[in-house]
Design a protein around this motif. Sequence first.
Motif, short mmCIF file in Angstrom:
data_model
loop_
_atom_site.label_atom_id
_atom_site.label_comp_id
_atom_site.label_asym_id
_atom_site.label_seq_id
_atom_site.Cartn_x
_atom_site.Cartn_y
_atom_site.Cartn_z
N THR A 4 46.59 34.65 47.43
CA THR A 4 46.14 34.60 48.83
C THR A 4 46.22 35.96 49.53
OG1 THR A 4 46.75 32.28 48.91
CG2 THR A 4 46.43 33.39 51.01
N PRO A 5 47.32 36.72 49.41
CA PRO A 5 47.35 38.02 50.10
C PRO A 5 46.23 38.96 49.65
CG PRO A 5 49.55 37.47 49.27
CD PRO A 5 48.61 36.44 48.76
N TYR A 6 45.87 38.90 48.37
CA TYR A 6 44.82 39.79 47.86
C TYR A 6 43.44 39.36 48.38
CZ TYR A 6 48.70 41.01 44.87
OH TYR A 6 49.92 41.39 44.41
N VAL A 7 43.22 38.05 48.42
CA VAL A 7 41.95 37.54 48.93
C VAL A 7 41.85 37.81 50.43
CG1 VAL A 7 40.58 35.44 49.27
CG2 VAL A 7 41.76 35.81 47.10
N ASP A 8 42.96 37.62 51.17
CA ASP A 8 42.96 37.91 52.61
C ASP A 8 42.70 39.40 52.87
OD1 ASP A 8 43.42 35.28 53.22
OD2 ASP A 8 45.58 35.52 53.55
N ASN A 9 43.26 40.26 52.05
CA ASN A 9 43.03 41.70 52.19
C ASN A 9 41.56 42.02 51.98
OD1 ASN A 9 43.59 44.45 52.53
ND2 ASN A 9 43.98 44.72 50.35
N LEU A 10 40.93 41.39 50.99
CA LEU A 10 39.50 41.60 50.76
C LEU A 10 38.69 41.13 51.96
CD1 LEU A 10 37.27 42.47 48.79
CD2 LEU A 10 37.32 40.15 47.87
N ARG A 11 39.06 39.98 52.53
CA ARG A 11 38.37 39.46 53.71
C ARG A 11 38.48 40.45 54.88
NH1 ARG A 11 40.77 34.25 54.81
NH2 ARG A 11 39.39 33.49 53.19
#
Length: 177
Positions: A4-11
């Motif tokens: 989740t933190p990596y996907v949120d960072n991409l967002r």
Amino acid sequence: MDLTPYVDNLRQELAVAAEAGGDDARALAERLTAPLESAARLTLLNALSAAMGEVTRELAPGSVDVRLRGLDPEFVVTAPPAPEPFREVREQAEPLAAPMPPPPPPADADDGTMARINFRLPAHLKARAESAAAAEGLSVNAWLVRAVSVALDGGGRTSTPGRGKESGGRGFTGWVR
């Protein structure tokens, strides 16, 4: 491992990039973030799986597998077997008796049921298993069935004549690197 933190960072990075394009770009980026989340997770899982494949090749005979639990990957580490400790061999030798591996069980000896498993092993071990099976005139499957049977029923250990406790003299057993 929580992705989740990596996907949120991409967002967030996509939102920052869209800010430079104005209101239309920002609106488009907001509409694209939901479908991109699953694609980003899948891409991260593929990268992790490839990385663990490389780690496994370096650890052989140990391994690292990636398993999916819900939305997040989980790493399963199988360490290589620990070397046997050295131990002194008895002074008196026992009669030389090299145990022979049992022949493959006859086809009528089992109850007819078969179980299928997926068995992953490093390429160098697969090549050795294929060579050993060919040398004995067996299929790889038959050779593996016999090897598992020997390991489970016959103790899984064979000895080399002239070494260890059969040799008579004083000696040590174990592995050395």
